[in-house]
Design a protein around this motif. Sequence first.
Motif, short mmCIF file in Angstrom:
data_model
loop_
_atom_site.label_atom_id
_atom_site.label_comp_id
_atom_site.label_asym_id
_atom_site.label_seq_id
_atom_site.Cartn_x
_atom_site.Cartn_y
_atom_site.Cartn_z
N SER A 1 -24.14 -6.17 12.97
CA SER A 1 -22.79 -5.38 13.37
C SER A 1 -22.06 -5.91 14.52
O SER A 1 -21.13 -6.04 14.82
CB SER A 1 -23.01 -4.12 13.32
OG SER A 1 -24.07 -3.66 14.42
N LEU A 2 -23.10 -6.33 15.41
CA LEU A 2 -22.56 -6.82 16.79
C LEU A 2 -21.96 -8.11 16.64
O LEU A 2 -20.84 -8.22 16.99
CB LEU A 2 -23.65 -6.71 17.80
CG LEU A 2 -24.16 -5.29 18.39
CD1 LEU A 2 -25.16 -5.71 19.34
CD2 LEU A 2 -22.67 -5.05 19.37
N LEU A 3 -22.63 -9.10 15.73
CA LEU A 3 -22.09 -10.35 15.38
C LEU A 3 -20.67 -10.38 14.78
O LEU A 3 -19.89 -10.90 14.98
CB LEU A 3 -23.13 -11.12 14.62
CG LEU A 3 -24.30 -11.75 15.71
CD1 LEU A 3 -25.10 -12.41 14.54
CD2 LEU A 3 -23.95 -12.77 16.50
N GLY A 4 -20.69 -9.23 13.86
CA GLY A 4 -19.49 -8.96 13.15
C GLY A 4 -18.47 -8.66 14.02
O GLY A 4 -17.02 -9.10 14.08
N VAL B 1 -13.21 -10.02 17.01
CA VAL B 1 -12.52 -10.11 18.30
C VAL B 1 -12.06 -11.44 18.52
O VAL B 1 -10.97 -12.04 19.04
CB VAL B 1 -13.27 -9.33 19.38
CG1 VAL B 1 -12.55 -9.45 20.60
CG2 VAL B 1 -13.31 -7.69 19.10
N ALA B 2 -13.20 -12.49 18.24
CA ALA B 2 -12.80 -13.84 18.65
C ALA B 2 -11.76 -14.23 17.90
O ALA B 2 -10.91 -14.97 18.49
CB ALA B 2 -13.90 -14.71 18.58
N LEU B 3 -11.61 -14.26 16.34
CA LEU B 3 -10.67 -14.70 15.58
C LEU B 3 -9.35 -14.21 15.73
O LEU B 3 -8.39 -14.84 15.81
CB LEU B 3 -11.30 -14.31 13.99
CG LEU B 3 -12.39 -15.19 13.42
CD1 LEU B 3 -12.78 -14.90 12.33
CD2 LEU B 3 -11.70 -17.00 13.32
N VAL B 4 -9.48 -12.94 16.22
CA VAL B 4 -7.86 -11.96 16.55
C VAL B 4 -7.46 -12.58 17.69
O VAL B 4 -6.22 -12.87 17.68
CB VAL B 4 -8.19 -10.53 16.40
CG1 VAL B 4 -7.08 -9.82 17.00
CG2 VAL B 4 -8.58 -10.04 15.17
N ARG B 5 -8.38 -12.93 19.04
CA ARG B 5 -7.82 -13.62 20.00
C ARG B 5 -7.15 -14.79 19.54
O ARG B 5 -6.20 -15.18 20.31
CB ARG B 5 -8.96 -13.57 21.07
CG ARG B 5 -9.04 -12.19 21.50
CD ARG B 5 -10.01 -12.30 22.79
NE ARG B 5 -9.48 -12.98 23.87
CZ ARG B 5 -9.70 -12.61 25.13
NH1 ARG B 5 -10.08 -11.50 25.37
NH2 ARG B 5 -9.08 -13.39 25.84
N PHE B 6 -7.98 -15.55 18.94
CA PHE B 6 -7.60 -17.04 18.34
C PHE B 6 -6.30 -17.04 17.89
O PHE B 6 -5.24 -17.96 17.85
CB PHE B 6 -8.57 -17.69 17.58
CG PHE B 6 -8.21 -18.93 17.06
CD1 PHE B 6 -8.05 -20.36 17.66
CD2 PHE B 6 -7.65 -19.12 15.38
CE1 PHE B 6 -7.49 -21.50 17.22
CE2 PHE B 6 -7.36 -20.26 15.00
CZ PHE B 6 -7.32 -21.42 16.00
N ALA B 7 -5.81 -16.00 16.72
CA ALA B 7 -4.72 -16.00 16.10
C ALA B 7 -3.61 -15.42 16.72
O ALA B 7 -2.63 -15.83 16.64
CB ALA B 7 -4.96 -14.64 14.99
N VAL B 8 -4.02 -14.66 17.83
CA VAL B 8 -2.65 -14.30 18.70
C VAL B 8 -2.32 -15.61 19.52
O VAL B 8 -1.11 -15.45 19.90
CB VAL B 8 -3.42 -12.90 19.81
CG1 VAL B 8 -2.33 -12.84 20.67
CG2 VAL B 8 -3.54 -11.69 18.94
N ARG B 9 -3.26 -16.37 20.17
CA ARG B 9 -2.98 -17.13 20.84
C ARG B 9 -2.09 -18.49 19.95
O ARG B 9 -1.06 -19.16 20.55
CB ARG B 9 -3.92 -17.96 21.54
CG ARG B 9 -4.63 -17.25 22.57
CD ARG B 9 -5.61 -18.06 23.31
NE ARG B 9 -6.43 -17.17 24.20
CZ ARG B 9 -7.78 -17.55 24.79
NH1 ARG B 9 -8.46 -18.32 24.44
NH2 ARG B 9 -8.08 -16.58 25.71
N GLU B 10 -2.46 -18.39 18.80
CA GLU B 10 -1.72 -19.51 17.88
C GLU B 10 -0.41 -19.05 17.72
O GLU B 10 0.48 -20.08 17.44
CB GLU B 10 -2.62 -19.78 16.54
CG GLU B 10 -3.96 -20.44 16.74
CD GLU B 10 -3.58 -21.72 17.08
OE1 GLU B 10 -2.55 -22.33 16.53
OE2 GLU B 10 -4.48 -22.30 18.09
N GLU B 11 0.01 -17.78 17.48
CA GLU B 11 1.38 -17.25 17.15
C GLU B 11 2.13 -17.20 18.53
O GLU B 11 3.23 -17.36 18.45
CB GLU B 11 1.29 -15.88 16.86
CG GLU B 11 0.60 -15.61 15.35
CD GLU B 11 0.46 -14.27 15.11
OE1 GLU B 11 0.97 -13.52 15.70
OE2 GLU B 11 0.18 -14.03 14.11
N SER B 12 1.63 -17.45 19.47
CA SER B 12 2.51 -17.45 20.90
C SER B 12 3.15 -18.77 21.14
O SER B 12 2.69 -19.78 20.81
CB SER B 12 1.62 -16.83 22.00
OG SER B 12 1.21 -15.54 21.97
#
Length: 87
Positions: free
Chosen positions: A68-71, A76-87
């Motif tokens: 559960s911690l790894l998930g 969080v890491a994938l969402v942060r990556f997706a936010v950086r890609e959209e900017s």
Amino acid sequence: MTVVLAVVLTVLLSATALLALTRMYRGPSLLDRVVAADLLLATMIGAVGAEAAVNRHATSLPVLVVVSLLGFVGSVALVRFAVREES
């Protein structure tokens, strides 16, 4: 009673996993696929937890905590990556 409970849990968790896999395959965006992967991971954690509850043992509790911690960290890491890609 235990057999009926195990069958019902298996059917429900299998249906949930199938729907999550369908969303991962058909998801139009990266965030849809991330949410589906989180749902699939939560389903697997629920399945292992249900198995531990039905068989009355707690040996899989550390595995559940680590997965559960790894998930969470992966999401969080994938969402942060997706936010950086959209900017």
